[in-house]
Write an enzyme that holds these catalytic residues in place. Sequence first.
Site, mmCIF file in Angstrom:
data_model
loop_
_atom_site.group_PDB
_atom_site.id
_atom_site.type_symbol
_atom_site.label_atom_id
_atom_site.label_comp_id
_atom_site.label_asym_id
_atom_site.label_seq_id
_atom_site.Cartn_x
_atom_site.Cartn_y
_atom_site.Cartn_z
ATOM 1 C CB SER A 110 -1.152 6.429 -2.712
ATOM 2 O OG SER A 110 -0.767 5.823 -1.499
ATOM 3 C CE LYS B 54 7.109 0.733 -8.864
ATOM 4 N NZ LYS B 54 6.799 0.357 -7.494
ATOM 5 C CE LYS C 161 7.187 2.246 6.018
ATOM 6 N NZ LYS C 161 5.946 1.835 5.308
ATOM 7 C CB THR D 201 1.684 -7.605 -0.604
ATOM 8 O OG1 THR D 201 2.273 -8.901 -0.468
ATOM 9 C CG2 THR D 201 1.377 -7.047 0.766
ATOM 10 C CD GLN D 202 1.757 -2.745 -0.493
ATOM 11 O OE1 GLN D 202 0.973 -2.087 0.197
ATOM 12 N NE2 GLN D 202 2.779 -3.413 0.048
#
Lengths: 382, 382
Positions: B305, B244, B78, B149-150
């Site tokens: 995740s 983050k 990806k 979106t997530q």
Amino acid sequence: MDDRSLLIDASDIRTLLRRIGPDALMDDLTTRLERAIRQYDPATAQVPARTGLQYESPEWGLLEWMPAHFGEQGTTSKLVAYHPANPVGYGMPSIVSTISMFDTRSGHLLALMDGTLLTAMRTGAASAVASRVLALPESRTLGVIGCGTQAVTQVHGLSRVFEIGKVIVYDVRDEVAATFAERTAFLDSPVTSVGRNSLGDLLARADILCTCTSVAPGAGPVCPEFEGKPHLHVNAVGSDFPGKLELPAAVLRRSLVCPDFREQAIVEGECQQLEQAAIGPDLVTLVQNADSYARSRSSPTVFDSTGWALEDHVVAVMVFEYARELGLGRSITLECLPADPLDPYSLLASPALAAALRPASASEITSAGSPRGTTERSDPAR
Amino acid sequence: MDDRSLLIDASDIRTLLRRIGPDALMDDLTTRLERAIRQYDPATAQVPARTGLQYESPEWGLLEWMPAHFGEQGTTSKLVAYHPANPVGYGMPSIVSTISMFDTRSGHLLALMDGTLLTAMRTGAASAVASRVLALPESRTLGVIGCGTQAVTQVHGLSRVFEIGKVIVYDVRDEVAATFAERTAFLDSPVTSVGRNSLGDLLARADILCTCTSVAPGAGPVCPEFEGKPHLHVNAVGSDFPGKLELPAAVLRRSLVCPDFREQAIVEGECQQLEQAAIGPDLVTLVQNADSYARSRSSPTVFDSTGWALEDHVVAVMVFEYARELGLGRSITLECLPADPLDPYSLLASPALAAALRPASASEITSAGSPRGTTERSDPAR
């Protein structure tokens, strides 16, 4: 928001080659590459060493990515696979790749194109750029070791910047060397293929040597120890993986060795064989100070060409610009960029489907009063 | 040699969603992902931590590649861009990507597809898989922080494996939280959005919490210190870059923290905040030993995740299989795979062009006797 990407496929590349011609394209690419290297500024660009996967099964292979970021001038990434068994096993080039171009502001895919032919061409152009600095301008005899795809574009690229009067070629497979003349028939230079016994003769006569083999890691170097002309310039193209080597260490030690990209060459290139202090200037330093390196032309030099992502960026931008100018390629909508950027499933939002997906339509919810807070949002349908 | 690649574009993905339905697709994906994780064997697979570029200009952004190699079962990669300014600045999702599938034998591109919707779906499926091991089966109340979106696919994925009775959502932008109910209207669960003042209430009531924000590196954690239910399970989805962070360290320290992929999570995920010894089992260990981790359901747990390339591989293979079954996608010839794998310019070899490029045709050279050794090669035209 433009959600389209330009797909430049093999037939577009073929049309481009036919319309512009291989020579004019190689010339343009060499000019662009030299300019990009002259203007290269590590303060505004990011071109990291490539990384990738290496595997043994079902065939020995590599998959690597080669990204290059030039701020507002764009970002590209090549995905490149190297499978040395391809030509014999699958009738395919050993290096197969695609190049993606991104809008750096948003990450949107601007264009997608073949990188297979383009990699071969940019590698030839890179040798032309380096050789123009490091090789004697009056170089006439070109030696080639390894006669596959990359050899064709090495000879092509060099023939555009030197008056090549003779090409002497060797390949571990005799028939590959013997047919090289056919593959380079578009050149005017006579090609002589030699067998293993005459490799020493090839090495003794070359003004410029290109090594571009698929030697296995650990099996090199490909060249025996040799003397060579005092001004011999070598474009060492095949060494691009840890342990993969074409030149004997002694040749490197007596030469000015210039990597395309130092950080990568010390891991993958001929520079693996040298102490850090014994490595010469990189391609950027060379091109940005070409006049001061011209004195090196009369002594042995090596361009350690591992393949630099800047080269892929330059060739991709060139092809993209030609495609727009000539109307090549076609527009595709590859990415799912939905109407509502916060709702991936709004991709589905045709009126009929939206009604089917939602228990009640937006106007019904609004008029009935919504327990879910939808009345807080102005209904664009009203 | 098959030189074609299957292009699965946004309209194909839309058709797939319509024909199969988002729920059935999410269910299939969750099942496939759980199976792939259960069968995952690091001895035959290679799924390295992603690497990429990060830049500040013209917008803050990332470009990364996420390759995954499963031997004869194939190789995918990806290319993913992350631009948090996209939704507001460009009307685009913050995460945009494409997925390439390769024939591992030769490196040939088998298929190319959107990865934007697929990334959102696989991230939802991954939380479903992890939550099925770590969360109480009777979990009813889902808290969501960050409503982009997530978040839509987090709620979707979890709603397929839990009887979600209530969704409470918060976003730093009030209107994004307020409209979340519309974006998840396809679910049966009522959605309540809360403002900053009621964030503590959300955190106190959740059985399962999903954090999926675009918080800037260094600006987190997003959540304040909080107590939470004794059995709270958190799917921490947003932390995927050095610095983050979404969760306070105290929450992590009292929880069993399970990274999707340890090597990546210690660099990019919530695991950045933990000593190595304080990190729990990874997703593979968890799923392969689900019964023994079921006891963790009554105490605090976190699924860290970061986004694992195995998940992209699984969703790509699923879409590829559906595309073949349903006749979706179209065949393109993207790579320049020439007739002669040793001659890149044989791409040009239409009879007319070959004649124009070469000074004499092969048969003429052969009959006249060639000074270039071409008579050594048998002429396939004879």
